[in-house]
Write a protein that holds these residues in place. Sequence first.
Motif, PDB file in Angstrom:
ATOM      1  N   ALA A 198       6.874   1.320  -4.140  1.00  0.00           N
ATOM      2  CA  ALA A 198       7.316   1.107  -2.760  1.00  0.00           C
ATOM      3  C   ALA A 198       7.844   2.405  -2.160  1.00  0.00           C
ATOM      4  CB  ALA A 198       8.382   0.020  -2.697  1.00  0.00           C
ATOM      5  N   VAL A 199       8.609   3.149  -2.941  1.00  0.00           N
ATOM      6  CA  VAL A 199       9.134   4.433  -2.477  1.00  0.00           C
ATOM      7  C   VAL A 199       7.976   5.390  -2.193  1.00  0.00           C
ATOM      8  CG1 VAL A 199      10.490   6.462  -3.129  1.00  0.00           C
ATOM      9  CG2 VAL A 199      11.355   4.160  -3.621  1.00  0.00           C
ATOM     10  N   ASP A 200       6.992   5.435  -3.063  1.00  0.00           N
ATOM     11  CA  ASP A 200       5.815   6.284  -2.838  1.00  0.00           C
ATOM     12  C   ASP A 200       5.107   5.898  -1.547  1.00  0.00           C
ATOM     13  OD1 ASP A 200       6.258   7.690  -5.168  1.00  0.00           O
ATOM     14  OD2 ASP A 200       4.793   6.554  -6.361  1.00  0.00           O
ATOM     15  N   LEU A 201       4.973   4.603  -1.300  1.00  0.00           N
ATOM     16  CA  LEU A 201       4.338   4.121  -0.082  1.00  0.00           C
ATOM     17  C   LEU A 201       5.100   4.577   1.159  1.00  0.00           C
ATOM     18  CD1 LEU A 201       2.125   2.187   1.130  1.00  0.00           C
ATOM     19  CD2 LEU A 201       3.856   0.400   0.997  1.00  0.00           C
ATOM     20  N   ILE A 202       6.414   4.483   1.106  1.00  0.00           N
ATOM     21  CA  ILE A 202       7.253   4.922   2.232  1.00  0.00           C
ATOM     22  C   ILE A 202       7.092   6.416   2.471  1.00  0.00           C
ATOM     23  CG2 ILE A 202       9.644   5.245   2.996  1.00  0.00           C
ATOM     24  CD1 ILE A 202      10.255   2.637   1.361  1.00  0.00           C
ATOM     25  N   LEU A 203       7.148   7.200   1.412  1.00  0.00           N
ATOM     26  CA  LEU A 203       7.024   8.650   1.561  1.00  0.00           C
ATOM     27  C   LEU A 203       5.652   9.046   2.099  1.00  0.00           C
ATOM     28  CD1 LEU A 203       8.870   9.818  -1.680  1.00  0.00           C
ATOM     29  CD2 LEU A 203       9.717   9.835   0.693  1.00  0.00           C
ATOM     30  N   LYS A 204       4.610   8.366   1.696  1.00  0.00           N
ATOM     31  CA  LYS A 204       3.259   8.658   2.214  1.00  0.00           C
ATOM     32  C   LYS A 204       3.192   8.345   3.696  1.00  0.00           C
ATOM     33  CE  LYS A 204       0.792   7.934  -2.096  1.00  0.00           C
ATOM     34  NZ  LYS A 204      -0.037   7.015  -2.865  1.00  0.00           N
ATOM     35  N   GLN A 205       3.800   7.237   4.120  1.00  0.00           N
ATOM     36  CA  GLN A 205       3.793   6.854   5.538  1.00  0.00           C
ATOM     37  C   GLN A 205       4.563   7.856   6.396  1.00  0.00           C
ATOM     38  OE1 GLN A 205       2.104   4.288   7.035  1.00  0.00           O
ATOM     39  NE2 GLN A 205       1.149   4.063   5.048  1.00  0.00           N
TER      40      GLN A 205
END
Length: 98
Positions: free
Chosen positions: A88-95
């Motif tokens: 989830a953190v990776d997804l946020i950082l990519k966004q």
Amino acid sequence: MKALEYACDVEAEVIGKPAPMFFRSVLNDMGIPPQEALMIGDDLVNDVGGAQHCGMKGVQVRTGKYRPSDERHPEVTADGTVDNLAEAVDLILKQRCL
């Protein structure tokens, strides 16, 4: 709860997910508009759906209360589904980089 209500001579108002007041209260305390907030949770209806109802995005984690059938729920569709919090953190950082 009833004993406390009786002792205080008041009627309790229970606020929790998925009640809009729960999410709005947290957003207000943090000074964040709903469109800038993201709820990450394992409960599709109460966590994700409750947040979405208030204008937030909602990501479901495939842990805890998650069930494979959640991904076909007739009323609530997560904005994203991840296997764990780190994802989830990776997804946020990519966004954020877009």
